[in-house]
Write a protein that holds these residues in place. Structure first.
Motif, PDB file in Angstrom:
ATOM      1  N   VAL A 147      38.260  41.048  39.358  1.00 38.27           N
ATOM      2  CA  VAL A 147      38.919  40.640  38.113  1.00 38.27           C
ATOM      3  C   VAL A 147      38.018  39.718  37.299  1.00 38.27           C
ATOM      4  N   VAL A 148      37.441  38.711  37.950  1.00 34.10           N
ATOM      5  CA  VAL A 148      36.608  37.739  37.241  1.00 34.10           C
ATOM      6  C   VAL A 148      35.331  38.395  36.714  1.00 34.10           C
ATOM      7  N   ALA A 149      34.729  39.275  37.500  1.00 40.90           N
ATOM      8  CA  ALA A 149      33.495  39.948  37.069  1.00 40.90           C
ATOM      9  C   ALA A 149      33.725  40.801  35.823  1.00 40.90           C
ATOM     10  N   PRO A 206      37.696  33.397  31.215  1.00 44.26           N
ATOM     11  CA  PRO A 206      38.440  33.035  32.418  1.00 44.26           C
ATOM     12  C   PRO A 206      39.633  33.958  32.641  1.00 44.26           C
ATOM     13  N   ALA A 207      39.898  34.295  33.899  1.00 44.77           N
ATOM     14  CA  ALA A 207      41.032  35.149  34.257  1.00 44.77           C
ATOM     15  C   ALA A 207      42.233  34.274  34.606  1.00 44.77           C
ATOM     16  N   PRO A 208      43.393  34.542  34.007  1.00 43.13           N
ATOM     17  CA  PRO A 208      44.591  33.767  34.328  1.00 43.13           C
ATOM     18  C   PRO A 208      44.984  33.930  35.797  1.00 43.13           C
ATOM     19  N   GLY A 241      45.202  42.864  27.238  1.00 46.05           N
ATOM     20  CA  GLY A 241      44.133  43.451  28.029  1.00 46.05           C
ATOM     21  C   GLY A 241      43.502  42.511  29.039  1.00 46.05           C
ATOM     22  N   VAL A 242      43.973  41.281  29.134  1.00 46.15           N
ATOM     23  CA  VAL A 242      43.446  40.319  30.095  1.00 46.15           C
ATOM     24  C   VAL A 242      44.149  40.532  31.429  1.00 46.15           C
ATOM     25  N   ARG A 243      43.347  40.793  32.476  1.00 46.96           N
ATOM     26  CA  ARG A 243      43.931  40.995  33.803  1.00 46.96           C
ATOM     27  C   ARG A 243      44.213  39.660  34.462  1.00 46.96           C
ATOM     28  N   GLU A 244      45.368  39.557  35.076  1.00 49.93           N
ATOM     29  CA  GLU A 244      45.750  38.364  35.833  1.00 49.93           C
ATOM     30  C   GLU A 244      45.268  38.518  37.262  1.00 49.93           C
TER      31      GLU A 244
END
Length: 70
Positions: free
Chosen positions: A36-38, A43-45, A20-23
């Motif tokens: 993405v970061v918000a 931390p976002a990859p 579920g982590v967006r790159e």
């Protein structure tokens, strides 16, 4: 993104894509990076065009970048 951030802003952290982590692409627009970061819990990859992990960008690094610019 490479035009906005210094190399130190994309930290090598133990953040992996998936679950579920967006790159975010290293070539992403600032609008996409912000989105993405918000929405990220951490931390976002950051990945290159081949999907290779380059590091991660956090809310803190993003805010520090804007603080330097202002």
């Amino acid at each position: 993104m490479t035009q906005v951030f210094k190399a130190g802003d994309i930290a090598r952290q133990d953040v992996e894509p998936g679950d579920g982590v967006r790159e975010v692409s290293a070539e992403a627009s600032l609008d996409e990076v912000l989105s993405v970061v918000a929405d990220a819990d951490g931390p976002a990859p950051v990945v290159d065009a081949d999907g290779k992990r380059l590091g991660a960008i956090s809310k803190t690094a993003l805010l520090k970048t804007f603080d330097r610019a202002g």
